[in-house]
Each structure stands twice: as structure tokens, then as C-alpha cells.
Scaffold this motif. Structure first.
Motif, PDB file in Angstrom:
ATOM      1  N   ALA A 159       0.824  -1.203   0.000  1.00 39.26           N
ATOM      2  CA  ALA A 159       0.000   0.000   0.000  1.00 39.26           C
ATOM      3  C   ALA A 159       0.863   1.259   0.000  1.00 39.26           C
ATOM      4  CB  ALA A 159      -0.910  -0.003   1.216  1.00 39.26           C
ATOM      5  N   ASN A 163      -1.622  -5.988   2.563  1.00 42.32           N
ATOM      6  CA  ASN A 163      -2.178  -4.631   2.479  1.00 42.32           C
ATOM      7  C   ASN A 163      -3.327  -4.472   3.471  1.00 42.32           C
ATOM      8  OD1 ASN A 163      -0.406  -3.905   0.494  1.00 42.32           O
ATOM      9  ND2 ASN A 163      -1.856  -4.126  -1.192  1.00 42.32           N
ATOM     10  N   THR A 222      -3.753  -1.761   6.297  1.00 47.79           N
ATOM     11  CA  THR A 222      -4.754  -0.692   6.141  1.00 47.79           C
ATOM     12  C   THR A 222      -6.049  -0.973   6.878  1.00 47.79           C
ATOM     13  OG1 THR A 222      -5.728  -1.749   4.191  1.00 47.79           O
ATOM     14  CG2 THR A 222      -3.874  -0.232   3.800  1.00 47.79           C
TER      15      THR A 222
END
Ligand SMILES: NC(=O)c1ccc[n+]([C@@H]2O[C@H](COP(=O)([O-])OP(=O)(O)OC[C@H]3O[C@@H](n4cnc5c(N)ncnc54)[C@H](O)[C@@H]3O)[C@@H](O)[C@H]2O)c1
Length: 437
Positions: free
Chosen positions: A24, A392, A396
């Protein structure tokens, strides 16, 4: 997205852009993901090798029931990693962010819920469940703990399947009416006769821990190393291979699952004490108006192959190992005639009337291209993209596509085949509520 187009034998070939997932954001020292592996056999090790290639991921600990695999884990990831037979010792650590679970199926629910309850995110190998009761427990634990759980049917992150999804949604094959998928093999390893190490015994292997909730039977190295052959630990061809075909079909079509299933097959060749069939056929009805037909044959003396064909009113779309192909043959605009058996006078009269109604027209412009293929770059690895998607999400906290609900819908649908095969009956499933009817 395509990177280039060329013609090959009348087929228009598009190369899919090399879009192996990137992290990311740039990985800083405090953005590392520390991972552990639970179940370090063939797949667990290969998943973890891939995870270690994702920027910022560090392998810290490995749990397994066979000493030889713990030794190999240190050979692969360094002498300083923790190795243990008891995964709880790893879950008790505060510095592990996520675990990869590659145990046999009968440990999936327990290991995944223990890990999430201990605060870890989980990459759980397919099939998500071994028993139908596993599904709600995994879903509830993920929701309650707020942990990310991604199931390991890697094709859900594949650029090939993403392209297929896009093509179907854009109407490339018209209205879908059927999906046909198969997985045929012709080898002993393909039929799950995995090697038993020469030092396998009750000292090198933690047999009671391996058994877990399975029936307590005396030490059996084949059950330990070739567990897929017995229902106590695995789910036969349905849980091993149909589940991938369901994950792929559900991802491409965006549907939730079949409502009705029937399966048949038999144990035709590998009569080695296993209690699951080596030939399995399944038929599934989808409420969206298409049928799915699946096949696994471990005795295919012709050739090994696997694939999925999506048949629609305007074309077919085939997913194979390296890409997705489209074939579209325009249907004739006139109905045609079958008049040969009529009296000569009637044939003549009929043809005159027919041509008046459907005059011969000559096509103008270039002949429409009937065949196209979108191919992945050479050496493309969908597990890398799937692992990157997982990493990711760990960073996140954004949800993943192949979450516990997706995983239960795919595995729940796949295991309908075993129910139908065992009961010799049509079985029904509510894909929305994820319940057997
Ligand atoms: N996504 C894919 O393409 C793919 C491919 C192969 C396998 N798989 C899945 O991966 C899983 C593992 O398959 P495999 O072929 O690697 O099996 P395997 O037998 O090679 O490895 C399983 C390992 O789990 C260990 N184990 C068993 N119980 C344990 C426990 N309680 N704690 C820690 N370790 C335990 C065993 O000792 C063994 O080493 C299965 O669920 C399978 O369906 C997925």
C-alpha cells in the motif's frame, strides 16, 4: 488493463499488464509485518516463501507436528525463528501480527479462531471449513475480534480472473447460462499419495496433536502425511479442488452460491484404503439462471488438465492456466431451412418464399474477429498477488474480497457434493443465509 496486442494463428492475443500487487505504501521499519506459520507442510511452506517476498514481511515463528518440517523451517527462514509443536506458544507472543494456517482441514476452524482470539490476522488455507458448523464460528470470531481473515483460494486475486470478471460484466459473452469446470489428474502424487519421510514415527511426529478432534486411532503415517485420503481430516476432491472452482466461479460472476446440488462418482482406481472417491461429478443450480457442472478425475489416462468455461448467449469464455480466452460466433440472422424431404415442387416454392423473406446480403467491412485471448505475463504468480492483498489489508484494515463469508459460501457449496454423494440425493442450500435446507 492490457500491455500489448498481437495476432497469433487468427487469434487476437492481448498481454495483461504486469500488475503484481505492490504494498500500500513504502515500508518503513515500524511498518513491518511479523508473521508465523501454523502447519508447515507443502502449502504452508510455499505460502510463507511467497509472503517473505512481500516487502516488509518477516517470518518469526513456525508450528508443526513433524520435527522434520520444523528443522526445514529453520533451514528456510533462519536458525533464530521460533519453532514449536504447540501453536499456542506462538499465539501467546505479542510481536506476531498475522499467521498463515496450512494445517489439514480438520484443524482450520480451531487454529483460525484461536489465532483471531489471540489478536492475530489470519491467512487461512482453503477450504475454510471442514464441517458446516465451522463456518458461523469463523465468521463470528472475525466480526467480534475485528481481525482480517483471508481464505487462501489465490485465484480470487489473480489478474486472469479479474479480467474474466470484467469481460463477463461488460457483456462479452452475453447472458451466462452455464459454467463447466474440471480438474483431471493422472499421477500418484496428483491422487494425494504424498511421500512419507523415512523417520516418521511417534517420536518425530506429534500424532495426538495432529489428530485433534479426529477419531483417536493408533499411529498411522499414511493418515499423517496423506490425510486428504480420509474424511476425518480432509474433504475429498470437493474440499481440495471443487472449492477452488467455486471460488473462481463466485468471484467472476459475483454470485453467492447454488441452491441445489447433486453429485455422483466413485472410487475407481486408487483403492488404497482411502474413504473418498477418486472420480467426482457435481451439478449445481444457481438462482441467477445458470448451471454449474464440475468434474474431478484422478484416473485420467488421456491427459491432465484443468479449466473453467463460461458459456453465454453470445460466446464462451475459457480460463486456463495462463489466461482467459473468448470465442464468439455470431448466430445466423436467418432461421435456415430443412426442406430436402419435401416434394420437389414444394422445395422450390418454399425456397422462393424463403429468399423473398430473407434476401442474401453480402457482409461489408472487415470480417468480425471471433477469437481473443488475454494472457498473463510469463511466470505470473497469483499467490503473490493474494498474499500482497492480505498484507495490504493487515496494514490498512480494509476488508478483503475472500473474507470468511466468501470462504464459507465457496466451501459450503463445494461440500454439498460430499453430502449428495454420501446420501445419494439432491441436497439444498441457502447461499444467502449459508444454511443447509
Ligand atoms: N491454495 C492452494 O492452492 C493449496 C494447495 C495445496 C494445499 N492447500 C491447503 O493447504 C492446507 C495444507 O495442505 P498441505 O498439502 O500443505 O498438507 P501437508 O500435510 O503437507 O501439511 C500440513 C501440515 O500441518 C501440520 N499440522 C497438523 N496439525 C497441526 C496442528 N494442530 N498444529 C500445527 N501443525 C499441524 C502437519 O504436521 C503437516 O506438516 C490444506 O488445507 C490444503 O487444502 C491449498
Amino acid at each position: 488493463m492490457t500491455a500489448g496486442t498481437f495476432l497469433s494463428g487468427g487469434v487476437q492475443v492481448h498481454t495483461l499488464a504486469a500488475a503484481q500487487g505492490e504494498p500500500a505504501k513504502p515500508v518503513s521499519a515500524n511498518d513491518h509485518i511479523q508473521i508465523a506459520l501454523i502447519g508447515a507442510g507443502g502449502r504452508g511452506q510455499s505460502d510463507t516463501k511467497v509472503a517473505a517476498q512481500v516487502p516488509g514481511v518477516k517470518v518469526r515463528a513456525v508450528a508443526d507436528c513433524y520435527n522434520g518440517r520444523l528443522t526445514h523451517a529453520k533451514e528456510l527462514w533462519g536458525a533464530d525463528i521460533q519453532t514449536t509443536r504447540d501453536y499456542n506458544e506462538i499465539l501467546a507472543r505479542k510481536d506476531i501480527d498475522a499467521v498463515i494456517i496450512g494445517t489439514p482441514d480438520h484443524w482450520h476452524m480451531r487454529a483460525a479462531t484461536d489465532a483471531m482470539d489471540a489478536g492475530e490476522d489470519v491467512y487461512l488455507e482453503k477450504p475454510m471449513i471442514h464441517l458446516y458448523s465451522d463456518g458461523p464460528k469463523i465468521i463470528e470470531t472475525a466480526q467480534r475480534t475485528g481481525r482480517i481473515l483471508q481464505v487462501g483460494s489465490q485465484r480470487v486475486s489473480s489478474m486472469i480472473y479479474k479480467k474474466a470478471k470484467e469481460l463477463l460484466a461488460s457483456g462479452s459473452i452475453g447472458k451466462l447460462n452455464m459454467v463447466t469446470a474440471w480438474w483431471d489428474r493422472n499421477s500418484s502424487i496428483g491422487a494425494w499419495n504424498y511421500s512419507v519421510p523415512l523417520d516418521a514415527n511417534t517420536t518425530t511426529c506429534d500424532w495426538p496433536r495432529f489428530l485433534g478432534t479426529a477419531p483417536k486411532i493408533p499411529w498411522n503415517p499414511e493418515h499423517f502425511f496423506q490425510w486428504r485420503k480420509w474424511k476425518a481430516y480432509g474433504s475429498g476432491q470437493a474440499g481440495d479442488l471443487f472449492v477452488h472452482l467455486f471460488s473462481g466461479t463466485h468471484f467472476v460472476t459475483g454470485v453467492h452460491g447454488p441452491t441445489r446440488a447433486m453429485a455422483t462418482g466413485g472410487l475407481r482406481f486408487w483403492n488404497d484404503g482411502r474413504n473418498v472417491p477418486d472420480v467426482l461429478l457435481g451439478l449445481f443450480d444457481y438462482p441467477e439462471g445458470f448451471n454449474l457442472s464440475l468434474r474431478c478425475n484422478f484416473v485420467d489416462g488421456g491427459s491432465e488438465s484443468q479449466g473453467l468455461v463460461f458459456t453465454g448467449s453470445e460466446g464462451t469464455m475459457t480460463i486456463s492456466g495462463d489466461g482467459v480466452g473468448l470465442v464468439r460466433v455470431p448466430r445466423s440472422k436467418e432461421p435456415g431451412y430443412s426442406v430436402n424431404s419435401f416434394a420437389d415442387a414444394m422445395q422450390k416454392e418454399f425456397l422462393e418464399a424463403y429468399r423473398k423473406k430473407y434476401p442474401i446480403t453480402h457482409p461489408s467491412g472487415p470480417i468480425p474477429m471471433g477469437e481473443e485471448k488475454y494472457v498473463a505475463p510469463h511466470g505470473y504468480n497469483d499467490t503473490y498477488d493474494h498474499m500482497t492483498t492480505f498484507c495490504n489489508a493487515v496494514r490498512t484494515r480494509q476488508p478483503v474480497v475472500e473474507d470468511p463469508v466468501f470462504g464459507f459460501r465457496a466451501a459450503g457449496a463445494a461440500l454439498l457434493s460430499n453430502l449428495s454423494y454420501d446420501r445419494q440425493k439432491v441436497v439444498r442450500w441457502d447461499p444467502e443465509k449459508m444454511k443447509l435446507l
